[in-house]
Write a protein that holds these residues in place. Structure first.
Motif, mmCIF file in Angstrom:
data_model
loop_
_atom_site.group_PDB
_atom_site.id
_atom_site.type_symbol
_atom_site.label_atom_id
_atom_site.label_comp_id
_atom_site.label_asym_id
_atom_site.label_seq_id
_atom_site.Cartn_x
_atom_site.Cartn_y
_atom_site.Cartn_z
ATOM 1 N N ALA A 1 0.833 -1.205 0.000
ATOM 2 C CA ALA A 1 0.000 0.000 0.000
ATOM 3 C C ALA A 1 0.868 1.255 0.000
ATOM 4 O O ALA A 1 0.600 2.212 -0.748
ATOM 5 N N LEU A 2 1.908 1.278 0.818
ATOM 6 C CA LEU A 2 2.807 2.436 0.860
ATOM 7 C C LEU A 2 3.570 2.586 -0.456
ATOM 8 O O LEU A 2 3.774 3.704 -0.947
ATOM 9 N N PHE A 3 4.000 1.470 -1.027
ATOM 10 C CA PHE A 3 4.738 1.510 -2.284
ATOM 11 C C PHE A 3 3.859 2.066 -3.408
ATOM 12 O O PHE A 3 4.288 2.932 -4.174
ATOM 13 N N CYS A 4 2.614 1.594 -3.482
ATOM 14 C CA CYS A 4 1.708 2.087 -4.526
ATOM 15 C C CYS A 4 1.340 3.552 -4.287
ATOM 16 O O CYS A 4 1.212 4.326 -5.251
ATOM 17 N N ALA A 5 1.191 3.946 -3.020
ATOM 18 C CA ALA A 5 0.884 5.351 -2.721
ATOM 19 C C ALA A 5 2.021 6.249 -3.178
ATOM 20 O O ALA A 5 1.795 7.345 -3.713
ATOM 21 N N MET A 6 3.261 5.796 -2.990
ATOM 22 C CA MET A 6 4.414 6.570 -3.433
ATOM 23 C C MET A 6 4.399 6.740 -4.947
ATOM 24 O O MET A 6 4.662 7.827 -5.477
ATOM 25 N N LEU A 7 4.052 5.684 -5.673
ATOM 26 C CA LEU A 7 3.993 5.760 -7.131
ATOM 27 C C LEU A 7 2.884 6.702 -7.593
ATOM 28 O O LEU A 7 3.079 7.482 -8.534
ATOM 29 N N VAL A 8 1.723 6.633 -6.939
ATOM 30 C CA VAL A 8 0.597 7.484 -7.327
ATOM 31 C C VAL A 8 0.938 8.955 -7.119
ATOM 32 O O VAL A 8 0.663 9.813 -7.983
ATOM 33 N N ILE A 9 1.537 9.287 -5.976
ATOM 34 C CA ILE A 9 1.929 10.678 -5.716
ATOM 35 C C ILE A 9 2.958 11.137 -6.739
ATOM 36 O O ILE A 9 2.887 12.263 -7.255
ATOM 37 N N TYR A 10 3.899 10.286 -7.051
ATOM 38 C CA TYR A 10 4.930 10.590 -8.053
ATOM 39 C C TYR A 10 4.280 10.929 -9.397
ATOM 40 O O TYR A 10 4.615 11.936 -10.031
ATOM 41 N N ILE A 11 3.349 10.109 -9.829
ATOM 42 C CA ILE A 11 2.763 10.259 -11.165
ATOM 43 C C ILE A 11 1.845 11.472 -11.262
ATOM 44 O O ILE A 11 1.766 12.128 -12.304
#
Length: 502
Positions: free
Chosen positions: A415-425
Protein backbone atom coordinates in the motif's frame (compact mmCIF):
# COMPACT_ATOMS: atom_id res chain seq x y z
CA UNK A 1 30.30 37.85 11.84
CA UNK A 2 30.90 35.05 9.33
CA UNK A 3 27.79 33.95 7.44
CA UNK A 4 26.78 30.25 7.52
CA UNK A 5 27.22 30.03 3.76
CA UNK A 6 30.83 31.25 4.05
CA UNK A 7 31.57 28.73 6.80
CA UNK A 8 30.02 25.97 4.71
CA UNK A 9 31.99 27.01 1.61
CA UNK A 10 35.37 27.15 3.40
CA UNK A 11 34.84 23.85 5.19
CA UNK A 12 33.54 22.35 1.94
CA UNK A 13 36.64 23.38 -0.02
CA UNK A 14 38.88 21.92 2.68
CA UNK A 15 36.87 18.67 2.71
CA UNK A 16 37.03 18.39 -1.08
CA UNK A 17 40.80 18.97 -1.13
CA UNK A 18 41.36 16.35 1.57
CA UNK A 19 39.11 13.85 -0.21
CA UNK A 20 41.01 14.36 -3.47
CA UNK A 21 44.36 13.96 -1.71
CA UNK A 22 43.33 10.74 0.03
CA UNK A 23 41.83 9.32 -3.18
CA UNK A 24 45.00 10.13 -5.12
CA UNK A 25 47.24 8.54 -2.48
CA UNK A 26 45.09 5.41 -2.35
CA UNK A 27 45.13 5.17 -6.13
CA UNK A 28 48.91 5.14 -6.33
CA UNK A 29 49.09 2.48 -3.63
CA UNK A 30 46.90 0.01 -5.50
CA UNK A 31 47.14 0.97 -9.17
CA UNK A 32 50.18 -1.22 -9.86
CA UNK A 33 48.10 -4.34 -9.15
CA UNK A 34 45.14 -3.37 -11.34
CA UNK A 35 44.39 -4.38 -14.94
CA UNK A 36 44.62 -1.61 -17.56
CA UNK A 37 40.87 -0.89 -17.62
CA UNK A 38 40.69 -0.26 -13.90
CA UNK A 39 43.93 1.71 -13.96
CA UNK A 40 42.34 4.07 -16.49
CA UNK A 41 39.18 4.31 -14.39
CA UNK A 42 41.21 5.12 -11.28
CA UNK A 43 43.07 7.84 -13.15
CA UNK A 44 39.79 9.32 -14.36
CA UNK A 45 38.41 9.16 -10.82
CA UNK A 46 41.48 11.00 -9.50
CA UNK A 47 41.10 13.59 -12.23
CA UNK A 48 37.43 13.99 -11.35
CA UNK A 49 38.13 14.56 -7.67
CA UNK A 50 40.91 16.98 -8.54
CA UNK A 51 38.42 18.94 -10.65
CA UNK A 52 36.02 18.92 -7.70
CA UNK A 53 38.68 20.33 -5.41
CA UNK A 54 39.81 23.01 -7.89
CA UNK A 55 36.34 24.01 -9.10
CA UNK A 56 35.61 26.12 -6.05
CA UNK A 57 32.08 24.67 -6.05
CA UNK A 58 32.39 21.01 -5.07
CA UNK A 59 28.63 20.50 -4.63
CA UNK A 60 27.93 21.26 -8.28
CA UNK A 61 30.81 19.08 -9.45
CA UNK A 62 29.86 16.13 -7.25
CA UNK A 63 26.21 16.44 -8.26
CA UNK A 64 27.20 16.36 -11.92
CA UNK A 65 29.55 13.37 -11.46
CA UNK A 66 26.92 11.45 -9.48
CA UNK A 67 24.17 11.87 -12.08
CA UNK A 68 26.57 11.24 -14.97
CA UNK A 69 27.75 7.92 -13.52
CA UNK A 70 24.45 6.81 -11.95
CA UNK A 71 23.56 4.42 -14.82
CA UNK A 72 27.05 2.88 -14.85
CA UNK A 73 27.02 -0.42 -12.97
CA UNK A 74 30.62 -0.78 -11.85
CA UNK A 75 30.75 -1.98 -8.29
CA UNK A 76 32.63 -3.75 -5.54
CA UNK A 77 30.72 -6.17 -3.32
CA UNK A 78 30.97 -5.45 0.40
CA UNK A 79 29.49 -8.80 1.45
CA UNK A 80 30.50 -12.27 0.35
CA UNK A 81 27.20 -13.96 1.17
CA UNK A 82 25.43 -15.33 -1.89
CA UNK A 83 21.83 -14.35 -2.52
CA UNK A 84 19.11 -14.37 -5.16
CA UNK A 85 18.91 -10.60 -4.63
CA UNK A 86 21.35 -8.42 -6.47
CA UNK A 87 22.83 -6.36 -5.08
CA UNK A 88 22.90 -7.28 -1.41
CA UNK A 89 25.42 -4.64 -0.42
CA UNK A 90 27.92 -3.07 -2.83
CA UNK A 91 29.70 0.22 -3.36
CA UNK A 92 29.22 1.65 -6.85
CA UNK A 93 31.15 4.09 -8.99
CA UNK A 94 28.55 6.81 -8.41
CA UNK A 95 28.83 6.32 -4.62
CA UNK A 96 32.29 7.86 -4.80
CA UNK A 97 30.60 11.14 -5.69
CA UNK A 98 27.42 10.73 -3.66
CA UNK A 99 29.08 10.01 -0.31
CA UNK A 100 31.01 13.31 -0.17
CA UNK A 101 27.97 15.09 -1.67
CA UNK A 102 25.92 13.80 1.26
CA UNK A 103 28.62 15.09 3.59
CA UNK A 104 28.25 18.58 2.13
CA UNK A 105 24.47 18.31 2.47
CA UNK A 106 24.78 17.43 6.16
CA UNK A 107 27.22 20.31 6.61
CA UNK A 108 24.74 22.70 5.01
CA UNK A 109 22.03 21.55 7.40
CA UNK A 110 24.34 22.05 10.40
CA UNK A 111 25.18 25.65 9.45
CA UNK A 112 21.55 26.53 8.88
CA UNK A 113 21.18 26.47 5.09
CA UNK A 114 17.43 26.01 4.45
CA UNK A 115 16.25 22.78 2.90
CA UNK A 116 13.54 22.12 0.32
CA UNK A 117 9.89 21.95 1.29
CA UNK A 118 8.75 18.72 2.85
CA UNK A 119 6.23 17.17 0.47
CA UNK A 120 3.72 14.34 0.53
CA UNK A 121 6.23 12.30 -1.43
CA UNK A 122 8.78 12.78 1.36
CA UNK A 123 6.21 11.65 3.93
CA UNK A 124 5.13 8.49 2.12
CA UNK A 125 8.72 7.59 1.17
CA UNK A 126 9.78 8.01 4.82
CA UNK A 127 6.86 5.84 6.00
CA UNK A 128 7.83 3.19 3.42
CA UNK A 129 11.43 3.28 4.68
CA UNK A 130 10.27 2.79 8.28
CA UNK A 131 8.12 -0.15 7.23
CA UNK A 132 11.08 -1.66 5.36
CA UNK A 133 13.10 -1.45 8.60
CA UNK A 134 10.30 -3.30 10.43
CA UNK A 135 10.15 -5.82 7.61
CA UNK A 136 13.91 -6.35 7.79
CA UNK A 137 13.71 -6.90 11.55
CA UNK A 138 11.05 -9.61 11.12
CA UNK A 139 12.50 -11.18 7.97
CA UNK A 140 13.46 -14.83 7.66
CA UNK A 141 16.41 -13.87 5.42
CA UNK A 142 19.91 -13.20 6.74
CA UNK A 143 20.58 -10.52 4.08
CA UNK A 144 17.57 -8.39 5.05
CA UNK A 145 19.57 -5.61 6.72
CA UNK A 146 21.98 -5.42 3.77
CA UNK A 147 18.98 -4.94 1.50
CA UNK A 148 17.54 -2.33 3.87
CA UNK A 149 20.75 -0.29 3.60
CA UNK A 150 20.05 0.00 -0.13
CA UNK A 151 16.62 1.44 0.66
CA UNK A 152 18.23 3.86 3.11
CA UNK A 153 20.68 4.96 0.43
CA UNK A 154 17.91 5.51 -2.11
CA UNK A 155 15.89 7.54 0.39
CA UNK A 156 18.98 9.67 0.92
CA UNK A 157 18.99 10.31 -2.84
CA UNK A 158 15.49 11.74 -2.44
CA UNK A 159 16.57 14.06 0.37
CA UNK A 160 19.92 15.26 -1.00
CA UNK A 161 19.13 15.62 -4.71
CA UNK A 162 15.71 17.09 -3.93
CA UNK A 163 17.36 19.75 -1.76
CA UNK A 164 20.13 20.61 -4.21
CA UNK A 165 17.89 20.91 -7.26
CA UNK A 166 15.65 23.52 -5.63
CA UNK A 167 18.35 25.87 -6.93
CA UNK A 168 17.51 26.57 -10.62
CA UNK A 169 21.19 26.56 -11.59
CA UNK A 170 21.75 23.14 -10.01
CA UNK A 171 18.58 21.83 -11.59
CA UNK A 172 20.01 22.75 -15.00
CA UNK A 173 23.30 21.09 -14.05
CA UNK A 174 21.37 17.95 -13.10
CA UNK A 175 19.47 17.87 -16.41
CA UNK A 176 22.63 18.41 -18.47
CA UNK A 177 24.47 15.72 -16.50
CA UNK A 178 21.69 13.20 -17.06
CA UNK A 179 21.70 14.03 -20.78
CA UNK A 180 25.47 13.54 -20.90
CA UNK A 181 25.09 10.20 -19.11
CA UNK A 182 22.49 9.11 -21.66
CA UNK A 183 24.79 10.11 -24.52
CA UNK A 184 27.54 8.03 -22.91
CA UNK A 185 25.21 5.03 -22.69
CA UNK A 186 24.17 5.35 -26.33
CA UNK A 187 27.82 5.57 -27.40
CA UNK A 188 28.47 2.31 -25.57
CA UNK A 189 25.49 0.72 -27.33
CA UNK A 190 26.90 1.74 -30.72
CA UNK A 191 30.22 0.10 -29.83
CA UNK A 192 28.48 -3.07 -28.62
CA UNK A 193 26.40 -3.35 -31.80
CA UNK A 194 29.36 -2.65 -34.12
CA UNK A 195 31.71 -5.08 -32.37
CA UNK A 196 29.09 -7.70 -31.55
CA UNK A 197 30.51 -7.86 -28.03
CA UNK A 198 29.30 -6.86 -24.56
CA UNK A 199 32.56 -4.95 -23.98
CA UNK A 200 32.39 -5.82 -20.29
CA UNK A 201 34.40 -3.77 -17.81
CA UNK A 202 35.92 -5.56 -14.88
CA UNK A 203 33.81 -4.70 -11.85
CA UNK A 204 30.55 -4.67 -13.78
CA UNK A 205 28.11 -7.42 -12.80
CA UNK A 206 27.04 -8.34 -16.31
CA UNK A 207 25.16 -11.58 -16.89
CA UNK A 208 24.96 -13.73 -20.03
CA UNK A 209 21.43 -14.85 -19.17
CA UNK A 210 19.02 -13.62 -21.86
CA UNK A 211 21.65 -11.65 -23.77
CA UNK A 212 21.88 -13.87 -26.84
CA UNK A 213 18.53 -14.68 -28.47
CA UNK A 214 18.24 -17.39 -31.11
CA UNK A 215 15.10 -17.39 -33.24
CA UNK A 216 14.98 -20.93 -34.59
CA UNK A 217 11.67 -20.34 -36.35
CA UNK A 218 13.15 -17.21 -37.90
CA UNK A 219 15.87 -19.01 -39.82
CA UNK A 220 18.17 -19.43 -36.82
CA UNK A 221 18.73 -15.69 -36.49
CA UNK A 222 21.16 -14.87 -33.67
CA UNK A 223 20.85 -11.47 -31.99
CA UNK A 224 22.99 -10.15 -29.14
CA UNK A 225 21.12 -7.58 -27.07
CA UNK A 226 23.05 -4.44 -26.03
CA UNK A 227 22.95 -3.19 -22.44
CA UNK A 228 25.18 -0.11 -22.39
CA UNK A 229 26.99 0.19 -19.06
CA UNK A 230 24.23 -1.71 -17.23
CA UNK A 231 24.12 -5.32 -16.15
CA UNK A 232 21.38 -6.67 -18.43
CA UNK A 233 19.36 -5.56 -21.48
CA UNK A 234 16.19 -5.44 -19.37
CA UNK A 235 17.87 -3.13 -16.87
CA UNK A 236 19.07 -0.98 -19.75
CA UNK A 237 15.55 -0.90 -21.21
CA UNK A 238 14.17 0.27 -17.90
CA UNK A 239 16.78 3.04 -17.80
CA UNK A 240 15.60 4.13 -21.24
CA UNK A 241 11.99 4.26 -20.03
CA UNK A 242 13.18 6.81 -17.46
CA UNK A 243 14.89 8.89 -20.14
CA UNK A 244 12.43 8.72 -23.04
CA UNK A 245 9.27 10.38 -21.56
CA UNK A 246 11.09 13.58 -20.43
CA UNK A 247 12.84 13.79 -23.81
CA UNK A 248 9.52 13.33 -25.57
CA UNK A 249 7.76 15.99 -23.48
CA UNK A 250 10.57 18.49 -23.99
CA UNK A 251 10.71 17.81 -27.73
CA UNK A 252 6.99 18.59 -27.96
CA UNK A 253 7.76 22.16 -26.83
CA UNK A 254 9.43 22.76 -30.20
CA UNK A 255 12.55 24.73 -31.17
CA UNK A 256 10.90 28.06 -30.44
CA UNK A 257 10.79 27.22 -26.71
CA UNK A 258 13.92 25.09 -26.27
CA UNK A 259 15.99 26.98 -28.84
CA UNK A 260 19.49 25.44 -29.18
CA UNK A 261 18.61 22.57 -26.83
CA UNK A 262 15.86 21.25 -29.10
CA UNK A 263 18.02 19.43 -31.64
CA UNK A 264 20.17 17.66 -29.00
CA UNK A 265 16.91 16.65 -27.30
CA UNK A 266 15.52 15.19 -30.53
CA UNK A 267 18.78 13.35 -31.28
CA UNK A 268 18.83 11.79 -27.81
CA UNK A 269 15.15 10.89 -28.21
CA UNK A 270 15.70 9.12 -31.54
CA UNK A 271 18.87 7.41 -30.30
CA UNK A 272 17.09 6.17 -27.17
CA UNK A 273 14.16 4.84 -29.22
CA UNK A 274 16.53 2.90 -31.48
CA UNK A 275 18.40 1.54 -28.45
CA UNK A 276 15.13 0.44 -26.85
CA UNK A 277 14.22 -1.50 -30.00
CA UNK A 278 17.67 -3.11 -30.13
CA UNK A 279 17.43 -4.17 -26.48
CA UNK A 280 14.49 -6.45 -27.41
CA UNK A 281 12.72 -6.00 -24.08
CA UNK A 282 9.01 -6.58 -24.54
CA UNK A 283 8.29 -5.22 -21.07
CA UNK A 284 10.29 -2.12 -21.95
CA UNK A 285 8.32 -1.60 -25.15
CA UNK A 286 4.98 -1.90 -23.38
CA UNK A 287 6.15 0.37 -20.55
CA UNK A 288 7.33 3.08 -22.92
CA UNK A 289 4.18 2.87 -25.04
CA UNK A 290 2.10 3.36 -21.87
CA UNK A 291 4.18 6.34 -20.77
CA UNK A 292 4.01 7.91 -24.24
CA UNK A 293 0.22 7.64 -24.24
CA UNK A 294 0.14 9.24 -20.78
CA UNK A 295 2.36 12.15 -21.88
CA UNK A 296 0.27 12.71 -25.02
CA UNK A 297 -3.04 12.51 -23.16
CA UNK A 298 -2.09 14.87 -20.33
CA UNK A 299 -0.20 17.10 -22.76
CA UNK A 300 -3.30 17.32 -24.98
CA UNK A 301 -5.51 18.29 -22.04
CA UNK A 302 -3.05 20.97 -20.88
CA UNK A 303 -2.29 22.40 -24.32
CA UNK A 304 1.23 21.02 -24.80
CA UNK A 305 0.25 18.57 -27.55
CA UNK A 306 -1.33 19.89 -30.75
CA UNK A 307 -3.01 18.14 -33.68
CA UNK A 308 0.16 18.59 -35.77
CA UNK A 309 2.12 16.61 -33.15
CA UNK A 310 -0.33 13.70 -33.37
CA UNK A 311 -0.14 13.75 -37.18
CA UNK A 312 3.67 13.77 -37.14
CA UNK A 313 3.78 10.90 -34.65
CA UNK A 314 1.33 8.91 -36.78
CA UNK A 315 3.52 9.36 -39.86
CA UNK A 316 6.65 8.35 -37.91
CA UNK A 317 4.81 5.28 -36.59
CA UNK A 318 3.79 4.16 -40.06
CA UNK A 319 7.34 4.62 -41.38
CA UNK A 320 8.75 2.62 -38.47
CA UNK A 321 6.21 -0.17 -39.05
CA UNK A 322 7.28 -0.36 -42.71
CA UNK A 323 11.03 -0.23 -42.10
CA UNK A 324 11.38 -2.36 -38.94
CA UNK A 325 10.52 -5.80 -40.43
CA UNK A 326 13.22 -5.30 -43.08
CA UNK A 327 15.90 -3.52 -41.07
CA UNK A 328 15.56 -5.46 -37.79
CA UNK A 329 13.27 -8.51 -38.09
CA UNK A 330 14.31 -9.71 -34.63
CA UNK A 331 11.99 -7.08 -33.16
CA UNK A 332 9.04 -8.72 -34.92
CA UNK A 333 10.20 -12.24 -34.03
CA UNK A 334 10.50 -11.21 -30.39
CA UNK A 335 6.74 -10.67 -30.32
CA UNK A 336 5.48 -13.35 -32.70
CA UNK A 337 7.81 -16.34 -32.14
CA UNK A 338 8.66 -18.56 -29.17
CA UNK A 339 10.01 -16.79 -26.08
CA UNK A 340 11.99 -19.84 -24.86
CA UNK A 341 9.54 -20.47 -22.00
CA UNK A 342 9.99 -17.00 -20.52
CA UNK A 343 6.22 -16.54 -20.22
CA UNK A 344 5.79 -20.02 -18.70
CA UNK A 345 8.38 -19.19 -16.04
CA UNK A 346 6.67 -15.93 -15.16
CA UNK A 347 3.24 -17.51 -14.85
CA UNK A 348 4.55 -20.32 -12.65
CA UNK A 349 6.32 -17.86 -10.34
CA UNK A 350 3.21 -15.67 -10.14
CA UNK A 351 1.26 -18.72 -8.95
CA UNK A 352 3.86 -19.31 -6.25
CA UNK A 353 3.89 -15.64 -5.21
CA UNK A 354 0.11 -15.67 -4.79
CA UNK A 355 0.43 -18.73 -2.55
CA UNK A 356 2.98 -16.94 -0.32
CA UNK A 357 0.75 -13.85 -0.16
CA UNK A 358 -2.26 -15.96 0.90
CA UNK A 359 -0.22 -17.52 3.68
CA UNK A 360 1.46 -14.28 4.87
CA UNK A 361 -0.95 -11.46 3.92
CA UNK A 362 -0.37 -8.94 6.71
CA UNK A 363 3.38 -8.59 7.21
CA UNK A 364 4.72 -10.87 4.50
CA UNK A 365 7.79 -13.07 4.90
CA UNK A 366 10.05 -10.08 5.56
CA UNK A 367 12.40 -8.01 3.46
CA UNK A 368 14.46 -10.21 1.09
CA UNK A 369 12.70 -13.30 2.43
CA UNK A 370 10.89 -14.31 -0.76
CA UNK A 371 13.50 -16.69 -2.15
CA UNK A 372 13.85 -18.54 1.13
CA UNK A 373 10.08 -18.77 1.52
CA UNK A 374 9.80 -20.08 -2.04
CA UNK A 375 11.73 -23.22 -1.10
CA UNK A 376 8.94 -24.39 1.23
CA UNK A 377 5.83 -22.79 -0.29
CA UNK A 378 5.36 -24.85 -3.44
CA UNK A 379 2.05 -24.54 -5.34
CA UNK A 380 0.39 -27.64 -6.75
CA UNK A 381 0.96 -26.33 -10.30
CA UNK A 382 4.69 -27.01 -9.87
CA UNK A 383 4.00 -30.75 -9.92
CA UNK A 384 3.50 -30.60 -13.69
CA UNK A 385 6.83 -28.88 -14.34
CA UNK A 386 10.01 -30.66 -15.33
CA UNK A 387 12.42 -31.01 -12.35
CA UNK A 388 15.20 -28.97 -14.00
CA UNK A 389 12.79 -26.17 -14.89
CA UNK A 390 11.34 -26.18 -11.38
CA UNK A 391 14.80 -25.98 -9.82
CA UNK A 392 15.65 -23.00 -12.01
CA UNK A 393 12.53 -21.17 -10.85
CA UNK A 394 13.37 -21.78 -7.19
CA UNK A 395 16.70 -19.97 -7.59
CA UNK A 396 15.10 -16.60 -8.30
CA UNK A 397 12.19 -14.39 -7.30
CA UNK A 398 8.85 -13.65 -8.94
CA UNK A 399 9.11 -11.37 -11.99
CA UNK A 400 6.55 -8.91 -10.72
CA UNK A 401 7.52 -6.03 -8.43
CA UNK A 402 4.06 -5.72 -6.90
CA UNK A 403 3.82 -9.39 -5.99
CA UNK A 404 7.37 -9.41 -4.67
CA UNK A 405 6.69 -6.38 -2.46
CA UNK A 406 3.36 -7.81 -1.26
CA UNK A 407 4.89 -11.22 -0.49
CA UNK A 408 7.80 -9.73 1.45
CA UNK A 409 6.30 -6.71 3.21
CA UNK A 410 2.60 -7.55 3.34
CA UNK A 411 -0.41 -5.38 2.63
CA UNK A 412 1.05 -2.34 4.43
CA UNK A 413 4.24 -2.46 2.38
CA UNK A 414 2.47 -2.75 -0.97
CA UNK A 415 0.00 0.00 0.00
CA UNK A 416 2.81 2.44 0.86
CA UNK A 417 4.74 1.51 -2.28
CA UNK A 418 1.71 2.09 -4.53
CA UNK A 419 0.88 5.35 -2.72
CA UNK A 420 4.41 6.57 -3.43
CA UNK A 421 3.99 5.76 -7.13
CA UNK A 422 0.60 7.48 -7.33
CA UNK A 423 1.93 10.68 -5.72
CA UNK A 424 4.93 10.59 -8.05
CA UNK A 425 2.76 10.26 -11.17
CA UNK A 426 0.15 12.87 -10.25
CA UNK A 427 2.60 15.67 -9.41
CA UNK A 428 2.22 17.60 -12.72
CA UNK A 429 -1.58 17.67 -12.46
CA UNK A 430 -1.61 20.34 -9.74
CA UNK A 431 0.31 22.90 -11.83
CA UNK A 432 -0.61 25.04 -14.81
CA UNK A 433 1.66 24.73 -17.83
CA UNK A 434 1.52 28.50 -18.38
CA UNK A 435 3.53 29.14 -15.20
CA UNK A 436 6.70 27.80 -16.83
CA UNK A 437 6.23 25.57 -19.87
CA UNK A 438 9.78 24.19 -19.85
CA UNK A 439 9.70 23.11 -16.21
CA UNK A 440 6.16 21.78 -16.56
CA UNK A 441 7.02 19.72 -19.66
CA UNK A 442 10.03 18.23 -17.88
CA UNK A 443 7.84 17.46 -14.86
CA UNK A 444 5.27 15.80 -17.13
CA UNK A 445 8.04 13.70 -18.68
CA UNK A 446 9.27 12.59 -15.27
CA UNK A 447 5.69 11.69 -14.38
CA UNK A 448 5.48 9.69 -17.61
CA UNK A 449 8.63 7.85 -16.55
CA UNK A 450 6.76 6.93 -13.36
CA UNK A 451 3.93 5.51 -15.47
CA UNK A 452 6.51 3.45 -17.38
CA UNK A 453 7.84 2.03 -14.12
CA UNK A 454 4.34 1.25 -12.87
CA UNK A 455 3.75 -0.81 -16.03
CA UNK A 456 7.23 -2.36 -16.15
CA UNK A 457 6.78 -3.61 -12.57
CA UNK A 458 4.20 -6.05 -13.95
CA UNK A 459 6.90 -7.87 -15.95
CA UNK A 460 10.03 -7.78 -13.79
CA UNK A 461 10.95 -7.98 -10.10
CA UNK A 462 13.48 -5.08 -10.15
CA UNK A 463 14.83 -6.60 -6.93
CA UNK A 464 16.59 -3.78 -5.03
CA UNK A 465 19.08 -2.65 -7.65
CA UNK A 466 19.89 0.62 -9.44
CA UNK A 467 16.44 0.77 -11.04
CA UNK A 468 14.95 1.68 -7.66
CA UNK A 469 17.81 4.12 -7.21
CA UNK A 470 16.81 5.75 -10.50
CA UNK A 471 13.19 5.96 -9.31
CA UNK A 472 14.19 7.81 -6.15
CA UNK A 473 16.57 10.07 -8.06
CA UNK A 474 13.90 11.04 -10.59
CA UNK A 475 11.48 11.62 -7.72
CA UNK A 476 14.07 13.96 -6.20
CA UNK A 477 14.28 15.89 -9.47
CA UNK A 478 10.49 16.16 -9.44
CA UNK A 479 10.70 17.71 -5.98
CA UNK A 480 13.24 20.22 -7.31
CA UNK A 481 11.07 21.09 -10.33
CA UNK A 482 7.96 21.41 -8.15
CA UNK A 483 9.84 23.80 -5.90
CA UNK A 484 10.60 25.98 -8.94
CA UNK A 485 6.95 25.91 -10.01
CA UNK A 486 5.77 26.72 -6.48
CA UNK A 487 8.01 29.78 -6.43
CA UNK A 488 6.74 30.85 -9.84
CA UNK A 489 3.15 30.45 -8.60
CA UNK A 490 3.90 32.53 -5.50
CA UNK A 491 5.57 35.23 -7.59
CA UNK A 492 2.62 35.31 -10.01
CA UNK A 493 0.13 35.54 -7.13
CA UNK A 494 2.15 38.31 -5.46
CA UNK A 495 2.29 40.24 -8.73
CA UNK A 496 -1.45 39.88 -9.36
CA UNK A 497 -2.36 41.08 -5.87
CA UNK A 498 0.04 44.04 -6.04
CA UNK A 499 -1.13 45.18 -9.50
CA UNK A 500 -4.08 47.59 -9.28
CA UNK A 501 -7.11 46.75 -11.37
CA UNK A 502 -8.67 49.31 -13.72
Amino acid sequence: MIAPAQVSASLGAWLAAMTAAVALAAMFLIIIDLPPTWAILMLLAALGFACVAWSGNPRDSLLSIFLLTLPVEISKALTSEGSAYSPTLSVYLYDLAFIPLTGFWVLDRLVGVPRARWSRLHTVAAAFLVWMAISAATSIASVSWSIFLNFLKYFTYLLVIGDLTRDPRRLRIAIYSLAAGLALQLSMVVLQVVTGSDLQIRGSKNTDLGRLLVFEQGGGLHVRRPSGFLAHPNVFSDYLTFALPPLMALALLGPAKLRRAWWPTVLLLVGSLVALVLALSRGGWIAFASSALFVLAVGWLRGLVQARHIAALAVCGMLAAAILPVAFPAAIYRVTLSDQRSSDARLAMIDQALLIIRRFPITGVGLAGYNQAAQTNIPTSFASLLPAFRETLLKGVVHNKYLLTFAESGIIGIALFCAMLVIYITMPLKYNMQINSEYWAFLLGLSGAGVAQMVFYLFDHFSYDIRLGLLYTMAALMIGVCDQLERACEAACAYSTSTPTT
